[in-house]
Design a protein around this motif. Structure first.
Motif, PDB file in Angstrom:
ATOM      1  N   HIS A 318     -22.457  -9.803  20.244  1.00 34.11           N
ATOM      2  CA  HIS A 318     -22.443  -8.747  21.263  1.00 34.11           C
ATOM      3  C   HIS A 318     -21.059  -8.584  21.866  1.00 34.11           C
ATOM      4  CE1 HIS A 318     -27.059  -9.157  21.908  1.00 34.11           C
ATOM      5  NE2 HIS A 318     -26.744  -8.478  20.834  1.00 34.11           N
ATOM      6  N   PHE A 322     -18.744  -5.290  21.547  1.00 37.91           N
ATOM      7  CA  PHE A 322     -18.206  -4.668  22.762  1.00 37.91           C
ATOM      8  C   PHE A 322     -16.709  -4.424  22.600  1.00 37.91           C
ATOM      9  CE2 PHE A 322     -16.109  -5.427  26.908  1.00 37.91           C
ATOM     10  CZ  PHE A 322     -16.596  -4.326  27.593  1.00 37.91           C
ATOM     11  N   ARG A 325     -16.068  -1.643  20.043  1.00 42.72           N
ATOM     12  CA  ARG A 325     -16.505  -0.333  20.499  1.00 42.72           C
ATOM     13  C   ARG A 325     -15.484   0.307  21.433  1.00 42.72           C
ATOM     14  NH1 ARG A 325     -20.753  -2.021  22.935  1.00 42.72           N
ATOM     15  NH2 ARG A 325     -21.880  -2.513  21.037  1.00 42.72           N
ATOM     16  N   VAL A 372     -18.739  -6.892  31.278  1.00 40.77           N
ATOM     17  CA  VAL A 372     -19.159  -6.121  30.113  1.00 40.77           C
ATOM     18  C   VAL A 372     -20.210  -5.086  30.526  1.00 40.77           C
ATOM     19  CG1 VAL A 372     -20.434  -6.257  27.925  1.00 40.77           C
ATOM     20  CG2 VAL A 372     -18.617  -7.906  28.411  1.00 40.77           C
ATOM     21  N   ARG A 373     -21.141  -5.512  31.357  1.00 43.83           N
ATOM     22  CA  ARG A 373     -22.196  -4.594  31.795  1.00 43.83           C
ATOM     23  C   ARG A 373     -21.593  -3.416  32.571  1.00 43.83           C
ATOM     24  NH1 ARG A 373     -25.374  -8.277  33.786  1.00 43.83           N
ATOM     25  NH2 ARG A 373     -24.653  -7.932  35.902  1.00 43.83           N
ATOM     26  N   ASN A 376     -19.789  -1.082  30.191  1.00 41.22           N
ATOM     27  CA  ASN A 376     -20.751  -0.333  29.388  1.00 41.22           C
ATOM     28  C   ASN A 376     -21.356   0.829  30.165  1.00 41.22           C
ATOM     29  OD1 ASN A 376     -20.666  -1.456  26.843  1.00 41.22           O
ATOM     30  ND2 ASN A 376     -22.028  -3.135  27.409  1.00 41.22           N
ATOM     31  N   GLU A 377     -21.618   0.566  31.435  1.00 39.22           N
ATOM     32  CA  GLU A 377     -22.170   1.638  32.263  1.00 39.22           C
ATOM     33  C   GLU A 377     -21.213   2.825  32.325  1.00 39.22           C
ATOM     34  OE1 GLU A 377     -23.406   0.134  36.117  1.00 39.22           O
ATOM     35  OE2 GLU A 377     -24.737  -1.297  35.102  1.00 39.22           O
ATOM     36  N   PHE A 379     -18.911   3.514  30.225  1.00 40.50           N
ATOM     37  CA  PHE A 379     -18.818   4.071  28.881  1.00 40.50           C
ATOM     38  C   PHE A 379     -19.972   5.042  28.637  1.00 40.50           C
ATOM     39  CE2 PHE A 379     -17.213   2.538  24.464  1.00 40.50           C
ATOM     40  CZ  PHE A 379     -17.099   3.849  24.048  1.00 40.50           C
ATOM     41  N   GLU A 380     -21.177   4.568  28.944  1.00 39.24           N
ATOM     42  CA  GLU A 380     -22.359   5.390  28.717  1.00 39.24           C
ATOM     43  C   GLU A 380     -22.324   6.665  29.551  1.00 39.24           C
ATOM     44  OE1 GLU A 380     -24.857   4.914  26.404  1.00 39.24           O
ATOM     45  OE2 GLU A 380     -23.425   3.412  25.703  1.00 39.24           O
ATOM     46  N   THR A 453     -23.561   8.257  18.882  1.00 37.55           N
ATOM     47  CA  THR A 453     -23.643   8.392  20.335  1.00 37.55           C
ATOM     48  C   THR A 453     -23.415   9.855  20.685  1.00 37.55           C
ATOM     49  OG1 THR A 453     -21.288   8.279  20.867  1.00 37.55           O
ATOM     50  CG2 THR A 453     -22.392   6.184  20.414  1.00 37.55           C
TER      51      THR A 453
END
Length: 462
Positions: A318, A322, A325, A372-373, A376-377, A379-380, A453
């Motif tokens: 993971h 990450f 990505r 990381v979380r 990612n948020e 990013f999303e 995506t």
RNA sequence: GGCCAGGUAGCCAAGCGGUAAGGCAACGGUCUGCAAAACCGUUAUUCACCGGUUCAAAUCCGGUCCUGGCCUCCA
């Protein structure tokens, strides 16, 4: 401020090196009579983490890792195979370096071999004899423990209360059972040195005193090893070294706990014995092994199982995904978000502070995962732009200098795969899903996973 | 026998006096042509057990039980 747990005081202490900005560190290395097993590597990974973190904290680290190439086991092996000691140990030395590389263990500045330092050992023994700390008996030379009053300070054993059948029936002729051999006189063994103190070979402990002081000086900062080395090995090193120099030998003693396999001690007879090579043969990834060995705090026992190794592998995967990505955001133009810089700052501080507290790796990793979380948020939500992605990659690369489980090299895809991805994009637009899926499978066979995506197709390595 | 560690959810693992981090796995949801990945949410009234101290204990004290280590050459 870095705190380290010192076995001498059994407390966490503020770390302060003798020479500002430089750490001199000695780590007990392998006895090269066989391939090292994962229990050994637990210790080496701990030492590597310490080494890397000290450098991350800005210190220059001068590390020595000894190679014990003369002892009962290497001698027995050479005799068994009817080869020279050097021929016998060479293949295990080579294997050890290969294994180190595989687990991304940082190289020490020096890897001294015991057999290359016989004169240094002899000169220490001579001084010990002169000063009355040692005595000769039947060709061998022993350290007289009764002459060194603070003996036992590291292990905190009360020697007046310890006597066992084992020590009483020792094979060597000593004044006292607890005296230990500095030099073993030989009569008809094949491996020996002719020296001023007689014909023989060194005892085990003396090599570490001789080699550490040669490369690091009479007093140095850190000495590490497994808990099983506290007594007698490190206790004896202290006695020998301090008796010779009259100075404190080591300021900080760090010891790591043992590794268990499925809750039991690892042993060949139980069939739960693993070398690094065994695990690689079973298909486990080196980064997963490193991660698993690293992420239990070094002073706690580590219970190894293949199940937890799989878990560790997933975690690393993971992290790796990450990192890869992020490169897809490096094409997105736009203003950088001030939040990102703050997130990096917080993670960086949290990571450092956790490790500075006696290498609290679990807490340090928790910082990374929450980072990381957060990323990612963003990013999303489409808020991650090139400028920020680059900062994040730079940060990850920096902490990877410590954890060393993320593969940071080679982020470019071969041209033919890029063409295939474009071809598939076109097929998807045309709703030719059969073609799109077959291209996806083709690329997957080459080890590349595709993710569609809202912002385009990303790829990650399997 | 002496000494030293450790026992926290299905698994791994922090926390070490102020009311249970994090990871893996699992499940539900969002997204998707389908996937995958990602994201969101859920998953320990409870920290081996029994007492005690305290306004407050997973954390301190006493006892018990388990696991491991060291007690002369095993990281």
């Amino acid at each position: 401020m870095i705190m380290l747990f010192n076995t001498l005081s059994r407390k966490k202490e503020v770390f302060k090196p003798i020479e500002e900005g430089t750490v001199k560190m000695y780590t007990c290395g392998p006895t090269v009579y066989d391939f090292a097993h994962i229990g050994n590597f637990r210790a080496y990974v701990f030492e590597d983490l310490l080494h890397r973190f000290l450098e991350y904290a800005g210190y220059r680290v001068i590390r020595v890792m000894n190679i014990t190439d003369i002892d009962d086991k290497t001698i027995a092996g050479a005799i068994r195979e009817n080869v020279s000691l050097q021929q016998y140990t060479e293949k295990y030395i080579r294997a050890f370096f290969e294994d180190m590389e595989c687990l991304k263990l940082k190289k020490a500045a020096y890897f001294p071999r015991a057999t290359h330092h016989i004169p240094e050992m002899v000169s220490i023994i001579k001084i010990l004899l002169e000063k009355g700390y040692a005595y000769e008996k039947d060709g061998s030379i022993y350290f007289r423990i009764s002459s060194f009053p603070s003996y036992g300070k590291l292990s905190q054993y009360d020697f007046d209360r310890i006597t066992t059948a084992r020590t009483d029936s020792d094979e060597y002729e000593k004044e006292q059972a607890r005296d230990f051999a500095l030099w073993k006189g030989t009569k008809d063994e094949p491996f020996f040195w002719n020296t001023d103190i007689g014909k023989g070979r060194p005892g085990w402990h003396i090599e570490c005193s001789a080699m550490s002081m040669k490369y690091l000086g009479e007093t140095f900062d850190i000495h590490t090893g497994g808990v099983d080395n506290i007594f007698p090995h490190h206790e004896n090193e202290i006695a020998q070294s301090e008796a010779v120099t009259g100075k404190k030998f080591v300021n900080y003693w760090l010891h790591c706990a043992h590794l268990l396999v499925n809750g039991e001690k690892m042993s060949k007879s139980k069939g739960n014995f693993y070398t690094l090579r065994d695990l690689l043969k079973k298909g486990y990834a080196p980064d997963g092994i490193r991660y698993l060995l690293m992420t239990t705090h070094y002073r706690d026992p580590l219970n190894f199982s293949e199940q937890s190794l799989k878990q560790a592998e997933n975690t690393v995967k993971h992290l790796q995904a990450f990192h890869q990505r992020l490169f897809f955001a490096t094409n997105i133009n736009g203003e950088s978000e001030p939040e990102i810089a703050k997130t990096i700052e917080a993670a960086s501080e949290g990571f450092f502070n956790a490790l500075a507290d006696d290498l609290n790796i679990s807490a340090a990793m928790a910082e990374i995962f929450s980072f990381v979380r957060n990323v990612n948020e963003s990013f999303e939500a489409g808020k991650l732009k090139a400028k920020d992605a680059e900062k994040i990659i730079e940060f990850l690369n920096r902490i990877n200098e410590v954890i060393a489980v993320i593969e940071t090299a080679g982020e470019k895809l071969p041209g033919d795969i890029i063409c295939l991805i474009r071809k598939r994009e076109q097929a998807r637009k045309e709703k030719n899903y059969q073609l799109a899926d077959s291209i996806r499978n083709e690329i997957a066979d080459k080890g590349i996973l595709l993710e569609d995506t809202p912002y385009g197709t990303r790829w990650i390595k399997k």
